[in-house]
Scaffold this motif. Structure first.
Motif, PDB file in Angstrom:
ATOM      1  N   ALA A  51      44.619  24.682  12.823  1.00  0.00           N
ATOM      2  CA  ALA A  51      45.776  25.538  13.114  1.00  0.00           C
ATOM      3  C   ALA A  51      47.001  24.689  13.445  1.00  0.00           C
ATOM      4  CB  ALA A  51      45.448  26.491  14.262  1.00  0.00           C
ATOM      5  N   ALA A  52      46.807  23.622  14.227  1.00  0.00           N
ATOM      6  CA  ALA A  52      47.927  22.745  14.592  1.00  0.00           C
ATOM      7  C   ALA A  52      48.493  22.042  13.362  1.00  0.00           C
ATOM      8  CB  ALA A  52      47.475  21.722  15.629  1.00  0.00           C
ATOM      9  N   GLU A  53      47.598  21.547  12.478  1.00  0.00           N
ATOM     10  CA  GLU A  53      48.057  20.888  11.260  1.00  0.00           C
ATOM     11  C   GLU A  53      48.802  21.865  10.360  1.00  0.00           C
ATOM     12  OE1 GLU A  53      44.540  17.510  10.858  1.00  0.00           O
ATOM     13  OE2 GLU A  53      44.312  19.447   9.856  1.00  0.00           O
ATOM     14  N   HIS A  54      48.322  23.081  10.289  1.00  0.00           N
ATOM     15  CA  HIS A  54      48.997  24.095   9.475  1.00  0.00           C
ATOM     16  C   HIS A  54      50.400  24.359  10.013  1.00  0.00           C
ATOM     17  CE1 HIS A  54      49.951  28.057   7.788  1.00  0.00           C
ATOM     18  NE2 HIS A  54      49.244  27.636   6.765  1.00  0.00           N
ATOM     19  N   ASP A  55      50.544  24.432  11.320  1.00  0.00           N
ATOM     20  CA  ASP A  55      51.853  24.651  11.939  1.00  0.00           C
ATOM     21  C   ASP A  55      52.782  23.473  11.664  1.00  0.00           C
ATOM     22  OD1 ASP A  55      53.589  26.320  13.424  1.00  0.00           O
ATOM     23  OD2 ASP A  55      53.193  25.141  15.247  1.00  0.00           O
ATOM     24  N   VAL A  56      52.261  22.243  11.797  1.00  0.00           N
ATOM     25  CA  VAL A  56      53.050  21.048  11.492  1.00  0.00           C
ATOM     26  C   VAL A  56      53.458  21.069  10.022  1.00  0.00           C
ATOM     27  CG1 VAL A  56      52.934  18.524  11.259  1.00  0.00           C
ATOM     28  CG2 VAL A  56      52.084  19.630  13.342  1.00  0.00           C
ATOM     29  N   LEU A  57      52.547  21.377   9.133  1.00  0.00           N
ATOM     30  CA  LEU A  57      52.844  21.448   7.701  1.00  0.00           C
ATOM     31  C   LEU A  57      53.957  22.442   7.423  1.00  0.00           C
ATOM     32  CD1 LEU A  57      52.239  20.757   4.729  1.00  0.00           C
ATOM     33  CD2 LEU A  57      50.479  22.528   4.791  1.00  0.00           C
ATOM     34  N   ARG A  58      53.867  23.606   8.024  1.00  0.00           N
ATOM     35  CA  ARG A  58      54.889  24.640   7.823  1.00  0.00           C
ATOM     36  C   ARG A  58      56.272  24.124   8.232  1.00  0.00           C
ATOM     37  NH1 ARG A  58      57.169  27.931  11.230  1.00  0.00           N
ATOM     38  NH2 ARG A  58      55.712  27.445  12.901  1.00  0.00           N
ATOM     39  N   ALA A  64      61.854  19.886   8.758  1.00  0.00           N
ATOM     40  CA  ALA A  64      61.951  19.357  10.119  1.00  0.00           C
ATOM     41  C   ALA A  64      61.461  17.909  10.188  1.00  0.00           C
ATOM     42  CB  ALA A  64      61.141  20.217  11.082  1.00  0.00           C
ATOM     43  N   SER A  65      62.118  17.113  11.019  1.00  0.00           N
ATOM     44  CA  SER A  65      61.671  15.739  11.280  1.00  0.00           C
ATOM     45  C   SER A  65      60.502  15.783  12.259  1.00  0.00           C
ATOM     46  CB  SER A  65      62.815  14.928  11.877  1.00  0.00           C
ATOM     47  OG  SER A  65      63.120  15.415  13.180  1.00  0.00           O
ATOM     48  N   ASN A  66      59.851  14.640  12.466  1.00  0.00           N
ATOM     49  CA  ASN A  66      58.760  14.587  13.438  1.00  0.00           C
ATOM     50  C   ASN A  66      59.254  14.985  14.824  1.00  0.00           C
ATOM     51  OD1 ASN A  66      57.269  13.664  11.301  1.00  0.00           O
ATOM     52  ND2 ASN A  66      56.542  11.820  12.320  1.00  0.00           N
ATOM     53  N   ALA A  67      60.444  14.507  15.202  1.00  0.00           N
ATOM     54  CA  ALA A  67      61.005  14.836  16.524  1.00  0.00           C
ATOM     55  C   ALA A  67      61.264  16.336  16.637  1.00  0.00           C
ATOM     56  CB  ALA A  67      62.280  14.044  16.772  1.00  0.00           C
ATOM     57  N   ARG A  73      56.928  22.410  18.839  1.00  0.00           N
ATOM     58  CA  ARG A  73      55.530  22.635  19.213  1.00  0.00           C
ATOM     59  C   ARG A  73      55.224  22.252  20.654  1.00  0.00           C
ATOM     60  NH1 ARG A  73      51.233  20.918  17.233  1.00  0.00           N
ATOM     61  NH2 ARG A  73      50.346  22.964  17.228  1.00  0.00           N
ATOM     62  N   GLY A  74      56.187  21.624  21.332  1.00  0.00           N
ATOM     63  CA  GLY A  74      55.945  21.210  22.710  1.00  0.00           C
ATOM     64  C   GLY A  74      54.969  20.048  22.803  1.00  0.00           C
ATOM     65  N   SER A  75      55.033  19.138  21.830  1.00  0.00           N
ATOM     66  CA  SER A  75      54.149  17.972  21.830  1.00  0.00           C
ATOM     67  C   SER A  75      54.995  16.713  21.661  1.00  0.00           C
ATOM     68  CB  SER A  75      53.113  18.086  20.714  1.00  0.00           C
ATOM     69  OG  SER A  75      53.741  18.109  19.450  1.00  0.00           O
ATOM     70  N   SER A  76      54.350  15.572  21.601  1.00  0.00           N
ATOM     71  CA  SER A  76      55.075  14.310  21.441  1.00  0.00           C
ATOM     72  C   SER A  76      55.248  13.990  19.961  1.00  0.00           C
ATOM     73  CB  SER A  76      54.323  13.174  22.131  1.00  0.00           C
ATOM     74  OG  SER A  76      53.189  12.822  21.371  1.00  0.00           O
ATOM     75  N   PRO A  77      56.280  13.203  19.621  1.00  0.00           N
ATOM     76  CA  PRO A  77      56.443  12.783  18.226  1.00  0.00           C
ATOM     77  C   PRO A  77      55.230  11.994  17.711  1.00  0.00           C
ATOM     78  CG  PRO A  77      58.478  12.401  19.435  1.00  0.00           C
ATOM     79  CD  PRO A  77      57.430  12.802  20.440  1.00  0.00           C
ATOM     80  N   ARG A  78      54.557  11.253  18.592  1.00  0.00           N
ATOM     81  CA  ARG A  78      53.366  10.497  18.194  1.00  0.00           C
ATOM     82  C   ARG A  78      52.228  11.442  17.787  1.00  0.00           C
ATOM     83  NH1 ARG A  78      51.825   6.391  15.515  1.00  0.00           N
ATOM     84  NH2 ARG A  78      49.734   5.766  16.057  1.00  0.00           N
ATOM     85  N   THR A  79      52.063  12.535  18.527  1.00  0.00           N
ATOM     86  CA  THR A  79      51.039  13.527  18.178  1.00  0.00           C
ATOM     87  C   THR A  79      51.343  14.129  16.810  1.00  0.00           C
ATOM     88  OG1 THR A  79      50.601  14.042  20.489  1.00  0.00           O
ATOM     89  CG2 THR A  79      49.972  15.713  18.865  1.00  0.00           C
ATOM     90  N   VAL A  80      52.613  14.446  16.572  1.00  0.00           N
ATOM     91  CA  VAL A  80      53.021  15.000  15.276  1.00  0.00           C
ATOM     92  C   VAL A  80      52.746  13.988  14.165  1.00  0.00           C
ATOM     93  CG1 VAL A  80      54.985  15.811  13.902  1.00  0.00           C
ATOM     94  CG2 VAL A  80      54.717  16.571  16.266  1.00  0.00           C
TER      95      VAL A  80
END
Length: 117
Positions: A51-58, A64-67, A73-80
């Protein structure tokens, strides 16, 4: 199927054929022609994402950039970055543009050309 007037006949391969292979015999200009085909399966070219990967993909496909993804998503750029690397690995691509091409190809029911992988 063979067409002889109103008569049609389903072609059966003489040996085990790949799953989904279809064939039909047609009469064309007084010659028998064998036509082979495979069904297209839309959406089968992309792997299963979390689900998280799908949200990042979207978000990435929206530009959108990683930042920006991290803020949304309320996470860190490293997690993304890690999630995006996982998406790349699962999809068999190495860049955002190739990922976008892959997703577009899946939506259209096409395969990504070898040179674009």
């Amino acid at each position: 199927m063979a067409r002889h007037g109103d008569h049609a006949e389903e072609w059966v391969p003489p040996c085990p054929a790949p799953v989904g292979l279809r064939g039909c015999r047609l009469e064309l200009d007084e010659r028998n022609v064998l036509v082979m085909s495979f069904p297209l399966h839309r959406g089968s070219a992309l792997p299963t994402l979390t689900a998280a990967e799908h949200d990042v993909l979207r978000l990435v496909l929206a530009g959108a950039s990683n930042a920006q993804v991290a803020r949304a998503r309320g996470s860190s750029p490293r997690t993304v970055a890690n999630q995006l690397a996982s998406i790349f690995r699962k999809a068999g691509v190495f860049s955002r543009s190739t990922l976008a091409l892959r997703c577009a190809a899946v939506e259209l029911g096409d395969e990504l050309p070898e040179e674009a992988r």
